[in-house]
Design an enzyme around this catalytic site. Structure first.
Site, mmCIF file in Angstrom:
data_model
loop_
_atom_site.group_PDB
_atom_site.id
_atom_site.type_symbol
_atom_site.label_atom_id
_atom_site.label_comp_id
_atom_site.label_asym_id
_atom_site.label_seq_id
_atom_site.Cartn_x
_atom_site.Cartn_y
_atom_site.Cartn_z
ATOM 1 N N TYR A 153 -2.834 -2.240 -10.556
ATOM 2 C CA TYR A 153 -2.479 -2.082 -9.071
ATOM 3 C C TYR A 153 -1.744 -3.041 -8.472
ATOM 4 O O TYR A 153 -1.019 -2.882 -7.563
ATOM 5 C CB TYR A 153 -4.073 -2.178 -8.647
ATOM 6 N N TYR B 29 -4.412 3.555 7.665
ATOM 7 C CA TYR B 29 -5.677 2.982 7.727
ATOM 8 C C TYR B 29 -6.588 3.394 8.874
ATOM 9 O O TYR B 29 -6.618 4.434 9.428
ATOM 10 C CB TYR B 29 -5.805 1.514 7.551
ATOM 11 N N VAL C 298 1.241 -3.688 3.866
ATOM 12 C CA VAL C 298 0.956 -5.204 4.441
ATOM 13 C C VAL C 298 2.241 -6.171 4.440
ATOM 14 O O VAL C 298 2.363 -7.080 4.978
ATOM 15 C CB VAL C 298 -0.177 -5.858 3.961
ATOM 16 N N LYS D 162 0.472 3.373 -3.058
ATOM 17 C CA LYS D 162 -0.737 4.128 -3.107
ATOM 18 C C LYS D 162 -0.192 5.748 -3.229
ATOM 19 O O LYS D 162 -0.969 6.549 -3.921
ATOM 20 C CB LYS D 162 -1.816 3.934 -2.371
ATOM 21 N N SER E 112 0.741 -1.131 0.102
ATOM 22 C CA SER E 112 -0.051 -0.055 -0.045
ATOM 23 C C SER E 112 0.786 1.185 0.081
ATOM 24 O O SER E 112 0.271 2.342 -0.181
ATOM 25 C CB SER E 112 -1.233 0.040 1.219
HETATM 26 N N1 LIG Z 1 -2.698 -2.717 3.039
HETATM 27 C C1 LIG Z 1 -1.821 -3.083 2.123
HETATM 28 O O1 LIG Z 1 -0.745 -2.941 1.941
HETATM 29 C C2 LIG Z 1 -2.795 -3.698 1.019
HETATM 30 C C3 LIG Z 1 -1.893 -4.020 -0.291
HETATM 31 C C4 LIG Z 1 -2.311 -5.261 -0.782
HETATM 32 N N2 LIG Z 1 -1.690 -5.425 -2.016
HETATM 33 C C5 LIG Z 1 -4.063 -5.188 -1.175
HETATM 34 O O2 LIG Z 1 -4.523 -4.921 -2.058
HETATM 35 O O3 LIG Z 1 -4.635 -6.050 -0.433
#
Ligand SMILES: NC(=O)CC[C@H](N)C(=O)O
Length: 331
Positions: A204, A256, A274, A80, A77
């Site tokens: 993505y 988050y 994650v 992003k 993430s």
């Molecule tokens: N929180 C994350 O890092 C989520 C990224 C992971 N690739 C997902 O889409 O679930």
């Protein structure tokens, strides 16, 4: 804590700083047992839950590193933030903000509930999966590789090298991601996607699979802290307005549904993933010259054992400790 030393960039103070950070990393490594490595993307299960490392790079070039600093891991993430920046640079800030809001959800990163319950006109922010997948659909280009080219270019401009994509993690997520496909179909149905769903999801998954180290994250954080300018040569890499909005989003949505607590106890714009990485940008602060890194710094943390919200559990505690000791909070 060492007090009263305005110039931290001497050999002696560097040694002290190193000693402190080494001790803190050793202490918080014991906390990795309170978390679990992400397993819903099968390839991420291979990470060692005991790993913990930190790199801090100051605007003046001073740096401290400790623990497991060399391990590459996928951005997940954290990407992003980068795709949001690139989409703003390619399509314009107002174009982006008409299509993705800047409001925290208070929900899990992969939640879909708020989209339906609130009947929103656009995803609530670009840092949860729904918003990030929407941003991936806005990046210009017909193929995922075309869309990611400016993302790699921006990373190269910041890091001085072009990072690689981890194909095993990409395939692992692509082949297991029922939830993100569900989010994608929902976004398609309500008309939020700008382009083909399959290309968008591939974009993505690939952006999440870009390999970095915490040294890379610290460098990116330092440039964001410096409002998008590379302090080495005073070249603007990210337009100031975009760097500013990205930091706002990092602070309000970057961790988050733990973003409020992180802002309260750490108080630094940060973005987690994650795989266990955290990218943090510490703006310059003026109130206490006796603290290190007062001119601002970037921080990269790696600790793949995650807490309930999907953030590095020991990484957050380590950051909280350092932020308290060195008064890094922006508040
Ligand atoms: N929180 C994350 O890092 C989520 C990224 C992971 N690739 C997902 O889409 O679930």
């Amino acid at each position: 804590m060492v007090q009263g030393t305005a110039n931290w960039n001497t050999e002696e103070t560097q040694e002290w700083l190193q000693q402190y950070v080494d001790d803190w990393v050793a202490f918080y490594r014991k906390h990795t047992g309170d978390g679990h490595v992400a397993s819903y993307i099968p390839e991420l299960k291979n990470a060692d839950p005991d790993d913990l490392g930190i790199v801090i790079i100051g605007k003046d070039g001073m740096s401290v590193k400790s623990g497991d600093t060399e391990i590459p891991f996928t951005m997940q993430s954290i990407s992003k933030a980068i795709t949001f920046i690139v989409a703003c640079m390619e399509r314009g800030v107002s174009y982006l903000l008409q299509r993705v809001d800047v409001e925290p959800t208070g929900e899990a990163f992969n939640s879909i509930m708020h989209l339906e319950m609130k009947q929103v006109k656009k995803p609530l922010n670009p840092f949860n999966n729904a918003g990030a997948i929407t941003v991936s659909s806005i990046l210009p280009g017909d193929t995922s590789n075309e869309r990611l080219e400016p993302v790699f270019q921006l990373l190269e401009n910041m890091l001085g090298h072009r990072p690689a994509m981890n194909h095993d993690v990409f395939k692992s997520e692509r082949d297991s991601s029922t939830r993100n496909r569900a989010i994608g179909y929902y976004l398609l149905e309500v008309g939020f996607l700008e382009s083909d769903l399959d290309v968008t999801l591939e974009t993505y998954f690939k952006q999440c699979s870009i390999d970095v180290t915490i040294d890379d994250l610290a460098r990116i954080g330092m440039i964001l802290a410096n409002d998008g300018m590379d302090p080495k040569n005073d070249v603007e890499i990210i337009p100031r307005q975009i760097a500013r909005i990205t930091k706002v989003l990092m602070l309000t949505c970057g961790m988050y549904d733990a973003s409020g607590k992180f802002a309260t106890y750490v108080g630094i714009p940060a973005k987690s993933g994650v795989s266990g990485g955290i990218l943090a940008a510490v703006p310059p602060r003026v109130r206490d010259e006796s603290m290190p890194f007062t001119r601002g710094c970037g921080i990269g943390v790696y600790g793949p054992a995650l807490g309930d919200e999907g953030n590095s559990v020991a990484g957050i505690r380590l950051l909280r400790h350092i932020a308290t000791q060195w008064d890094l909070s922006i508040f």
